[in-house]
Design an enzyme around this catalytic site. Structure first.
Site, PDB file in Angstrom:
ATOM      1  CD  GLU A  81      -6.426   6.124   6.213  1.00  0.00           C
ATOM      2  OE1 GLU A  81      -6.381   4.888   6.040  1.00  0.00           O
ATOM      3  OE2 GLU A  81      -5.479   6.767   6.696  1.00  0.00           O
ATOM      4  CD  GLU A 131      -2.767   1.206   2.489  1.00  0.00           C
ATOM      5  OE1 GLU A 131      -3.672   2.049   2.552  1.00  0.00           O
ATOM      6  OE2 GLU A 131      -2.563   0.337   3.376  1.00  0.00           O
TER       7      GLU A 131
END
Length: 263
Positions: free
Chosen positions: A245, A152
C-alpha cells in the site's frame, strides 16, 4: 574384443547423456512463461499461472499527482517475482494504491475447510526520499462464496512511516492494539481493530522491525481470530493477496520470490 570394449564405453556415455537431457527438461518445465509487460492503468491486470498481478490504483483520485507501474519479472513453478515503481504526492494519510499479487486458486472455501496456507515472500523497498507505505498480506472474508466483503485481515511485514486502522488512538495519534505480543509463525505481533467504513479490518503488525524474508503459514492468523471470536469459521475466504500500500513518496518495490497456496 575392440568392438565389445567400444560398446561398453558407449553405454555409460549414452546413460549420462540421457540423465543430463532429462535434467534440462525438468528445469525447462519448472520455469514457466509469464507476461512481463509493464502495466500502468488504474485497474490493469496481468495473469501468470495461478496468480494475477494487479496495479490497483484504487484511490489515486486523492493524490495531487502521481503514477505507478507494475510488471512480472519471472515465474518458476509456483513462485513469482514482480516489481512496482510509484510516485505519489498529496493526500497525506490516504492510501493511493495497492499493487499486489492475487491468488486465484483455492479461494471461496469456508474457513473451516482450510487446513493451511503456506507462503514465502522475499522483497525489498528502494525509496527515493521519504516514503509512507506498508507491505502486507490482505485477506477478505464473506458470508457467501464471492460475496461482499465482511472482514479484512491484514498481516503487515513492513510499516514504513504508516500505521493500521484502529478504533482507538493514543494522545500521540498512534493506533492502540487490542492484543499484544501474539506469537505466530516465529514472530510476535500486535493486533489492531478498526473500520474502513466498508468492513471490519484486523491488522497484525510485527512488534519489532520489518520482515523482508517471510516463510510460514498464513492460516494461523485466521485461526487466532476464529479462536478469539472475531470471525466465524463458517465465513468464506474470498480474496487472498499480498502487496504494498503506497500513501506518499517515491519508491521501487521489488519482490524476488512470492508464493501462496490454500490447502
Amino acid at each position: 574384443m575392440f568392438f565389445l570394449s567400444s560398446l561398453l564405453l558407449l553405454v555409460p556415455l549414452v546413460s549420462s547423456m540421457s540423465s543430463h537431457s532429462t535434467h534440462r527438461m525438468r528445469r525447462a518445465h519448472a520455469i514457466k512463461f509469464v507476461d512481463t509487460k509493464l502495466i500502468s492503468g488504474k485497474w490493469d491486470t496481468v495473469d501468470g499461472g495461478q496468480y494475477s498481478l494487479l496495479n490497483n490504483l484504487w484511490n489515486e483520485q486523492n493524490a495531487t499527482s502521481g503514477s505507478q507501474t507494475s510488471q512480472f519479472t519471472s515465474m518458476s513453478s509456483n513462485t513469482v517475482a514482480w516489481t512496482t515503481t510509484y510516485t505519489w504526492t498529496g493526500g497525506p494519510g490516504q492510501v493511493k494504491s495497492f499493487a499486489d499479487i492475487q491468488l486465484n486458486t483455492g479461494i471461496n472455501q469456508q474457513l473451516s475447510a482450510i487446513s493451511s496456507m503456506p507462503t514465502a515472500w522475499q522483497w525489498n523497498l528502494l525509496p527515493n526520499g521519504p516514503v509512507v507505505c506498508d507491505v502486507a498480506y490482505d485477506l477478505f472474508t464473506s458470508y457467501n462464496p464471492g460475496g461482499s466483503h465482511l472482514h479484512e485481515v491484514m498481516i503487515w511485514l513492513a510499516n514504513v512511516n504508516s500505521g493500521p486502522l484502529s478504533y482507538q488512538y493514543n494522545a500521540a495519534g498512534q493506533a492502540v492494539p487490542i492484543a499484544t505480543n501474539i506469537p505466530l509463525e516465529g514472530y510476535t505481533w500486535d493486533l489492531y481493530s478498526g473500520s474502513n467504513t466498508v468492513n471490519q479490518v484486523y491488522s497484525f503488525l510485527p512488534t519489532s522491525g520489518n520482515i523482508e524474508s517471510f516463510s510460514g503459514d498464513v492460516y494461523p492468523f485466521l485461526s487466532y481470530l476464529i479462536d478469539n471470536g472475531s470471525i466465524s469459521s463458517s465465513q468464506y475466504l474470498t480474496t487472498a493477496q499480498g502487496g504494498t500500500e503506497a500513501l506518499t513518496g517515491a519508491a521501487q518495490f521489488n519482490t524476488y520470490a512470492y508464493s501462496l497456496a490454500i490447502n
